[in-house]
Scaffold this motif. Structure first.
Motif, PDB file in Angstrom:
ATOM      1  N   LYS A  85       0.848  -1.189   0.000  1.00 16.59           N
ATOM      2  CA  LYS A  85       0.000   0.000   0.000  1.00 16.59           C
ATOM      3  C   LYS A  85       0.888   1.246   0.000  1.00 16.59           C
ATOM      4  CE  LYS A  85      -4.068  -1.783   2.441  1.00 16.59           C
ATOM      5  NZ  LYS A  85      -4.931  -1.604   3.642  1.00 16.59           N
ATOM      6  N   ALA A  86       0.629   2.138  -0.943  1.00 15.21           N
ATOM      7  CA  ALA A  86       1.473   3.328  -1.087  1.00 15.21           C
ATOM      8  C   ALA A  86       0.705   4.588  -0.707  1.00 15.21           C
ATOM      9  CB  ALA A  86       1.979   3.444  -2.525  1.00 15.21           C
ATOM     10  N   TYR A  87       1.333   5.384   0.145  1.00 15.43           N
ATOM     11  CA  TYR A  87       0.773   6.655   0.576  1.00 15.43           C
ATOM     12  C   TYR A  87       1.786   7.760   0.303  1.00 15.43           C
ATOM     13  CZ  TYR A  87      -2.426   3.658   3.209  1.00 15.43           C
ATOM     14  OH  TYR A  87      -3.341   2.706   3.570  1.00 15.43           O
ATOM     15  N   LYS A 138       2.472   7.454  11.482  1.00 14.44           N
ATOM     16  CA  LYS A 138       1.901   6.465  12.398  1.00 14.44           C
ATOM     17  C   LYS A 138       0.390   6.353  12.209  1.00 14.44           C
ATOM     18  CE  LYS A 138       1.659   5.225  17.308  1.00 14.44           C
ATOM     19  NZ  LYS A 138       2.026   5.621  18.688  1.00 14.44           N
ATOM     20  N   PHE A 139      -0.271   7.479  12.044  1.00 13.22           N
ATOM     21  CA  PHE A 139      -1.724   7.496  11.862  1.00 13.22           C
ATOM     22  C   PHE A 139      -2.122   6.702  10.625  1.00 13.22           C
ATOM     23  CE2 PHE A 139      -5.603   9.389  10.129  1.00 13.22           C
ATOM     24  CZ  PHE A 139      -6.446   9.390  11.237  1.00 13.22           C
ATOM     25  N   ILE A 140      -1.394   6.906   9.541  1.00 12.41           N
ATOM     26  CA  ILE A 140      -1.679   6.181   8.299  1.00 12.41           C
ATOM     27  C   ILE A 140      -1.479   4.684   8.502  1.00 12.41           C
ATOM     28  CG2 ILE A 140      -0.721   5.713   6.001  1.00 12.41           C
ATOM     29  CD1 ILE A 140      -0.332   8.747   5.715  1.00 12.41           C
ATOM     30  N   ALA A 141      -0.389   4.310   9.149  1.00  9.82           N
ATOM     31  CA  ALA A 141      -0.070   2.894   9.330  1.00  9.82           C
ATOM     32  C   ALA A 141      -1.089   2.177  10.209  1.00  9.82           C
ATOM     33  CB  ALA A 141       1.327   2.750   9.928  1.00  9.82           C
ATOM     34  N   ASN A 144      -5.440   2.201   8.413  1.00  8.84           N
ATOM     35  CA  ASN A 144      -5.864   1.559   7.173  1.00  8.84           C
ATOM     36  C   ASN A 144      -6.597   2.525   6.237  1.00  8.84           C
ATOM     37  OD1 ASN A 144      -6.051  -0.677   5.445  1.00  8.84           O
ATOM     38  ND2 ASN A 144      -8.115  -1.180   6.172  1.00  8.84           N
ATOM     39  N   LEU A 145      -6.008   3.692   6.026  1.00  7.32           N
ATOM     40  CA  LEU A 145      -6.603   4.677   5.125  1.00  7.32           C
ATOM     41  C   LEU A 145      -6.527   4.177   3.682  1.00  7.32           C
ATOM     42  CD1 LEU A 145      -5.191   8.075   6.457  1.00  7.32           C
ATOM     43  CD2 LEU A 145      -7.110   6.707   7.306  1.00  7.32           C
ATOM     44  N   ASP A 146      -7.356   4.781   2.831  1.00  7.79           N
ATOM     45  CA  ASP A 146      -7.266   4.461   1.415  1.00  7.79           C
ATOM     46  C   ASP A 146      -5.913   4.924   0.889  1.00  7.79           C
ATOM     47  OD1 ASP A 146      -9.841   3.447   1.371  1.00  7.79           O
ATOM     48  OD2 ASP A 146     -10.737   5.370   0.790  1.00  7.79           O
TER      49      ASP A 146
END
Length: 235
Positions: A85-87, A138-141, A144-146
Protein backbone atom coordinates in the motif's frame (compact mmCIF):
# COMPACT_ATOMS: atom_id res chain seq x y z
CA UNK A 1 2.85 -3.04 14.49
CA UNK A 2 4.13 -6.38 13.26
CA UNK A 3 5.42 -5.50 9.79
CA UNK A 4 7.98 -2.92 8.71
CA UNK A 5 6.86 0.47 7.42
CA UNK A 6 8.78 1.89 4.51
CA UNK A 7 9.42 5.62 4.85
CA UNK A 8 10.87 7.25 1.75
CA UNK A 9 11.99 10.78 2.60
CA UNK A 10 14.08 12.30 -0.20
CA UNK A 11 15.77 15.47 1.11
CA UNK A 12 13.74 14.98 4.32
CA UNK A 13 15.96 12.51 6.13
CA UNK A 14 15.97 14.81 9.15
CA UNK A 15 12.40 13.66 9.83
CA UNK A 16 13.40 10.01 10.33
CA UNK A 17 14.49 10.39 13.99
CA UNK A 18 11.06 11.92 14.72
CA UNK A 19 9.34 9.01 13.00
CA UNK A 20 11.43 6.38 14.77
CA UNK A 21 10.65 8.07 18.09
CA UNK A 22 6.92 8.04 17.30
CA UNK A 23 7.01 4.42 16.15
CA UNK A 24 9.46 2.69 18.49
CA UNK A 25 10.65 -0.74 17.47
CA UNK A 26 13.94 -1.93 16.09
CA UNK A 27 12.62 -3.28 12.81
CA UNK A 28 9.50 -1.21 12.18
CA UNK A 29 11.03 1.52 9.99
CA UNK A 30 12.83 0.47 6.84
CA UNK A 31 14.19 2.19 3.75
CA UNK A 32 13.83 -0.68 1.33
CA UNK A 33 10.94 -2.52 -0.28
CA UNK A 34 13.02 -5.68 0.01
CA UNK A 35 11.61 -6.25 3.49
CA UNK A 36 8.11 -6.25 1.98
CA UNK A 37 6.50 -3.66 4.25
CA UNK A 38 2.71 -3.65 4.40
CA UNK A 39 2.72 0.14 4.20
CA UNK A 40 4.98 2.50 2.25
CA UNK A 41 4.87 6.24 2.92
CA UNK A 42 6.65 8.85 0.82
CA UNK A 43 7.28 12.31 2.21
CA UNK A 44 6.76 14.42 -0.89
CA UNK A 45 6.31 18.18 -1.04
CA UNK A 46 3.63 20.76 -1.77
CA UNK A 47 6.28 22.26 -4.06
CA UNK A 48 4.87 19.86 -6.65
CA UNK A 49 1.84 22.09 -7.24
CA UNK A 50 1.57 24.90 -9.71
CA UNK A 51 1.08 28.22 -7.96
CA UNK A 52 -2.52 29.28 -7.48
CA UNK A 53 -4.86 31.30 -5.33
CA UNK A 54 -6.44 30.01 -2.14
CA UNK A 55 -5.86 26.65 -0.50
CA UNK A 56 -4.63 24.05 -2.99
CA UNK A 57 -5.88 20.52 -2.35
CA UNK A 58 -4.77 17.18 -3.74
CA UNK A 59 -6.66 17.79 -6.99
CA UNK A 60 -4.76 20.99 -7.80
CA UNK A 61 -2.60 21.04 -10.91
CA UNK A 62 0.96 19.85 -10.47
CA UNK A 63 3.96 21.38 -12.16
CA UNK A 64 5.08 18.77 -14.73
CA UNK A 65 8.65 20.07 -14.51
CA UNK A 66 8.83 19.47 -10.75
CA UNK A 67 11.31 16.81 -9.68
CA UNK A 68 8.67 15.58 -7.23
CA UNK A 69 6.50 14.31 -10.09
CA UNK A 70 9.14 11.81 -11.17
CA UNK A 71 9.94 10.83 -7.58
CA UNK A 72 6.29 10.18 -6.78
CA UNK A 73 5.73 8.15 -9.96
CA UNK A 74 8.78 6.00 -9.29
CA UNK A 75 7.74 5.43 -5.67
CA UNK A 76 4.19 4.47 -6.62
CA UNK A 77 5.36 2.06 -9.32
CA UNK A 78 7.84 0.33 -7.02
CA UNK A 79 5.27 -0.02 -4.24
CA UNK A 80 2.75 -1.48 -6.69
CA UNK A 81 5.34 -3.97 -7.92
CA UNK A 82 5.97 -5.08 -4.35
CA UNK A 83 2.27 -5.36 -3.53
CA UNK A 84 2.58 -2.65 -0.89
CA UNK A 85 0.00 0.00 0.00
CA UNK A 86 1.47 3.33 -1.09
CA UNK A 87 0.77 6.66 0.58
CA UNK A 88 2.17 10.00 -0.50
CA UNK A 89 2.25 12.79 2.07
CA UNK A 90 2.71 16.08 0.26
CA UNK A 91 4.16 18.02 3.15
CA UNK A 92 4.11 21.77 3.49
CA UNK A 93 7.54 23.17 4.43
CA UNK A 94 8.66 21.20 7.47
CA UNK A 95 9.96 22.74 10.70
CA UNK A 96 12.29 20.65 12.85
CA UNK A 97 15.83 20.01 14.00
CA UNK A 98 18.12 19.65 11.00
CA UNK A 99 15.41 20.95 8.67
CA UNK A 100 16.01 21.75 5.04
CA UNK A 101 14.04 23.95 2.69
CA UNK A 102 12.40 27.38 2.91
CA UNK A 103 11.90 27.48 6.68
CA UNK A 104 15.59 26.77 7.22
CA UNK A 105 16.44 29.56 4.77
CA UNK A 106 14.18 31.92 6.70
CA UNK A 107 15.74 30.86 10.01
CA UNK A 108 19.24 31.44 8.66
CA UNK A 109 18.21 34.88 7.43
CA UNK A 110 16.80 35.75 10.85
CA UNK A 111 19.95 34.51 12.58
CA UNK A 112 22.11 36.70 10.34
CA UNK A 113 19.90 39.70 11.01
CA UNK A 114 19.02 39.83 7.31
CA UNK A 115 15.25 39.36 7.65
CA UNK A 116 12.94 42.31 8.29
CA UNK A 117 9.22 42.69 8.85
CA UNK A 118 7.27 44.70 6.29
CA UNK A 119 4.30 46.67 7.66
CA UNK A 120 1.02 45.39 6.28
CA UNK A 121 2.52 42.12 5.07
CA UNK A 122 -0.45 39.76 5.36
CA UNK A 123 1.19 36.84 3.52
CA UNK A 124 0.46 33.44 5.05
CA UNK A 125 2.26 30.14 4.61
CA UNK A 126 1.22 26.56 5.18
CA UNK A 127 3.82 24.76 7.29
CA UNK A 128 4.01 21.62 9.42
CA UNK A 129 6.24 20.46 12.25
CA UNK A 130 8.31 17.29 11.99
CA UNK A 131 6.52 15.91 15.05
CA UNK A 132 3.29 16.00 13.04
CA UNK A 133 4.98 14.35 10.07
CA UNK A 134 5.88 11.48 12.38
CA UNK A 135 2.38 11.37 13.85
CA UNK A 136 0.87 11.34 10.36
CA UNK A 137 3.01 8.36 9.31
CA UNK A 138 1.90 6.47 12.40
CA UNK A 139 -1.72 7.50 11.86
CA UNK A 140 -1.68 6.18 8.30
CA UNK A 141 -0.07 2.89 9.33
CA UNK A 142 -2.55 2.28 12.15
CA UNK A 143 -5.81 3.37 10.51
CA UNK A 144 -5.86 1.56 7.17
CA UNK A 145 -6.60 4.68 5.13
CA UNK A 146 -7.27 4.46 1.42
CA UNK A 147 -3.90 4.49 -0.38
CA UNK A 148 -3.18 7.68 -2.28
CA UNK A 149 -2.10 11.27 -1.91
CA UNK A 150 -2.65 13.38 1.20
CA UNK A 151 -1.52 16.94 1.85
CA UNK A 152 -0.02 17.55 5.28
CA UNK A 153 -0.05 20.96 6.97
CA UNK A 154 -0.67 22.19 10.50
CA UNK A 155 -4.06 23.55 9.41
CA UNK A 156 -3.24 26.99 10.84
CA UNK A 157 -1.39 28.60 7.93
CA UNK A 158 0.34 31.28 10.03
CA UNK A 159 1.49 34.64 8.77
CA UNK A 160 5.09 35.11 7.68
CA UNK A 161 5.36 37.52 10.62
CA UNK A 162 4.28 34.84 13.11
CA UNK A 163 6.53 32.17 11.60
CA UNK A 164 9.52 34.50 11.80
CA UNK A 165 8.77 35.51 15.38
CA UNK A 166 8.36 31.87 16.45
CA UNK A 167 11.72 31.02 14.89
CA UNK A 168 13.29 34.07 16.55
CA UNK A 169 11.92 32.87 19.89
CA UNK A 170 13.94 29.67 19.48
CA UNK A 171 17.00 31.91 19.02
CA UNK A 172 16.77 33.36 22.53
CA UNK A 173 14.09 35.84 21.43
CA UNK A 174 16.23 37.43 18.76
CA UNK A 175 14.82 40.82 17.76
CA UNK A 176 13.55 41.26 14.22
CA UNK A 177 13.51 44.84 12.98
CA UNK A 178 10.61 46.35 11.05
CA UNK A 179 11.11 48.42 7.91
CA UNK A 180 8.69 51.11 8.99
CA UNK A 181 9.42 53.94 6.57
CA UNK A 182 9.02 53.98 2.80
CA UNK A 183 12.76 54.52 2.18
CA UNK A 184 13.50 51.54 4.43
CA UNK A 185 10.96 49.41 2.58
CA UNK A 186 12.42 50.44 -0.77
CA UNK A 187 15.86 49.46 0.51
CA UNK A 188 14.50 46.14 1.78
CA UNK A 189 13.08 45.28 -1.63
CA UNK A 190 16.41 46.16 -3.18
CA UNK A 191 18.36 43.97 -0.74
CA UNK A 192 16.00 41.00 -1.04
CA UNK A 193 15.63 41.11 -4.79
CA UNK A 194 12.36 40.51 -6.61
CA UNK A 195 12.26 36.73 -6.11
CA UNK A 196 13.07 36.73 -2.39
CA UNK A 197 10.74 39.65 -1.71
CA UNK A 198 7.91 37.73 -3.37
CA UNK A 199 8.71 34.70 -1.21
CA UNK A 200 8.20 36.76 1.94
CA UNK A 201 5.15 38.71 0.79
CA UNK A 202 3.07 36.20 -1.20
CA UNK A 203 0.91 33.53 0.41
CA UNK A 204 1.40 29.82 -0.28
CA UNK A 205 -1.53 27.86 1.10
CA UNK A 206 -2.44 24.17 0.94
CA UNK A 207 -5.43 22.28 2.26
CA UNK A 208 -4.95 19.22 4.44
CA UNK A 209 -8.71 18.77 4.92
CA UNK A 210 -8.61 15.31 3.32
CA UNK A 211 -6.28 13.85 5.96
CA UNK A 212 -7.97 15.74 8.78
CA UNK A 213 -11.36 14.40 7.68
CA UNK A 214 -9.94 10.92 8.36
CA UNK A 215 -9.38 11.92 11.99
CA UNK A 216 -5.83 13.27 12.00
CA UNK A 217 -5.47 16.35 14.19
CA UNK A 218 -2.32 18.42 13.52
CA UNK A 219 -0.55 20.77 15.91
CA UNK A 220 -0.12 24.53 15.63
CA UNK A 221 3.53 24.76 14.55
CA UNK A 222 4.20 28.29 15.79
CA UNK A 223 2.60 27.52 19.14
CA UNK A 224 4.75 24.39 19.40
CA UNK A 225 7.92 26.38 18.75
CA UNK A 226 6.94 28.93 21.37
CA UNK A 227 5.87 26.53 24.11
CA UNK A 228 7.79 23.27 23.71
CA UNK A 229 10.34 22.73 26.47
CA UNK A 230 13.51 21.34 24.96
CA UNK A 231 15.59 18.94 27.07
CA UNK A 232 18.17 16.21 26.53
CA UNK A 233 15.54 13.89 25.04
CA UNK A 234 14.20 16.46 22.57
CA UNK A 235 14.91 16.53 18.87
Amino acid sequence: MNTPILVYAPDREFTLPYIRREIPGKDEITDTLGKRPAVAVMLSSTEIYQSGEGWLDEDALVDPSSRWVELEEKFTAQAAGAGTKAYILRCAPIVGTGMTGPVRSLAESIYRGAFFHFPGNDARKSIVHATDVARAVKFIAENNLDPGIYNLTDGVDPSVHDIAEALAHRMSDKRISTLSTKPQQWFGRLVYGKKQYATYTESALYSSAKLQSCGFKPTDTCSYMRTHVYDNSSL
